[in-house]
Design a protein around this motif. Structure first.
Motif, short mmCIF file in Angstrom:
data_model
loop_
_atom_site.label_atom_id
_atom_site.label_comp_id
_atom_site.label_asym_id
_atom_site.label_seq_id
_atom_site.Cartn_x
_atom_site.Cartn_y
_atom_site.Cartn_z
N GLN A 1 0.83 -1.21 0.00
CA GLN A 1 0.00 0.00 0.00
C GLN A 1 0.86 1.26 0.00
N ILE A 2 1.99 1.18 -0.70
CA ILE A 2 2.89 2.33 -0.82
C ILE A 2 3.24 2.51 -2.29
N THR A 3 3.24 3.75 -2.74
CA THR A 3 3.48 4.01 -4.16
C THR A 3 4.29 5.28 -4.34
N VAL B 1 7.98 -0.99 -3.77
CA VAL B 1 7.18 0.23 -3.91
C VAL B 1 6.72 0.33 -5.36
N LYS B 2 5.42 0.46 -5.57
CA LYS B 2 4.89 0.60 -6.92
C LYS B 2 5.21 1.98 -7.46
N LEU C 1 -3.62 6.53 -6.62
CA LEU C 1 -3.43 6.48 -5.17
C LEU C 1 -4.44 5.60 -4.46
N ASN D 1 -3.91 2.92 -1.49
CA ASN D 1 -2.60 3.10 -0.87
C ASN D 1 -2.71 3.88 0.44
N LYS D 2 -1.72 3.67 1.31
CA LYS D 2 -1.67 4.38 2.58
C LYS D 2 -0.47 5.32 2.67
N CYS D 3 0.48 5.17 1.73
CA CYS D 3 1.67 6.02 1.74
C CYS D 3 2.06 6.38 0.31
N TRP D 4 2.29 7.67 0.10
CA TRP D 4 2.65 8.19 -1.23
C TRP D 4 4.03 8.83 -1.12
N LEU E 1 -3.97 10.02 2.96
CA LEU E 1 -2.84 9.11 3.14
C LEU E 1 -1.62 9.90 3.61
#
Length: 234
Positions: A31-33, A56-57, A130, A133-136, A162
């Protein structure tokens, strides 16, 4: 949320960027991108992620109006790392309606039209990218514009609900360039031609000596309106 954010900020406070990204990738597994527009800073962070095989996506917003040089960097980056960069396009129906009604260059006519174009080509696709996800992770640096000096390297994004992390937030441009040179990273040659900030081709020009870092973005508008909304702080 503030207490949770403060806890994470404390944990990564003394970490190097790669270590911090790795830590967050563990905390927010799957859940991070990271968003890239293939500029100097984003190429640095992309290298940190891909060269260290961090989970990381990586994605980009394909607005349909990018410079040829940007597409070149995109292709070379894919070749060098052999890792996917996910592309998010504007909604075809919304884009067709706008261009049909207002033409392909309506963004020059008013701030309202320009924001509409940015909304369709960037904001809506970003929301899709996004989602879940929880982190950008971003390539934002504090010295890039005045409104970014009030930000911190870890923050809560109320608009997208996020956490945002800027691993090279405190880096100078000289440090960015040194990293690129040391690691032989492909970068956009427009940077060598006076383009510190590179967006869509019709909306970006070279910056003259003494001008603000983002003076080349939407140069026909008032300085106070120089953000497209991707990194709104309010």
């Amino acid at each position: 949320m503030k207490a949770y954010l403060d806890e994470i900020a404390l944990r990564i406070k003394d970490m190097e960027p790669v270590e911090a990204i790795s830590f967050l990738a563990e905390q927010f597994a799957g859940q991070i991108t990271f968003s890239t527009s293939f500029g100097w800073e984003d190429q640095v962070v992309t290298d940190m992620i891909f060269a260290n095989d961090l989970p990381v996506k990586v994605f980009t917003l394909e607005t349909g109006r990018l410079f040829p040089e940007t597409y070149y960097v995109w292709n070379r980056t894919l070749e060098n790392y052999q890792q996917p960069i996910h592309a998010y396009y504007p909604d075809a129906a919304a884009l067709e309606e706008m261009v049909t009604k207002k033409g392909p260059s309506s963004f020059y006519e008013s701030v309202e039209n320009r924001k509409e174009c940015c909304h369709i080509r960037k904001i809506v696709p970003l929301k899709r990218a996004l989602r879940g996800n929880k982190c950008w992770v971003t390539g934002i640096r504090s010295e890039q514009s005045l409104n970014r000096t009030d930000m911190s390297n870890l923050e809560w994004d109320e608009q997208n609900q996020l956490i945002k992390f800027h691993p090279i937030f405190d880096w100078s441009l000289a440090e960015v360039k040194a990293y690129i040179k040391k690691n032989n990273i492909v970068y956009n040659t427009l940077h060598d031609k006076g383009f510190p900030s590179i967006g869509c081709a019709p909306c970006t020009r070279a910056v003259q000596d003494g001008e603000d870092f983002r003076a080349g973005r939407w140069w026909w508008e008032d300085q106070s309106k120089k953000e497209c909304g991707l990194h709104a702080t309010k």
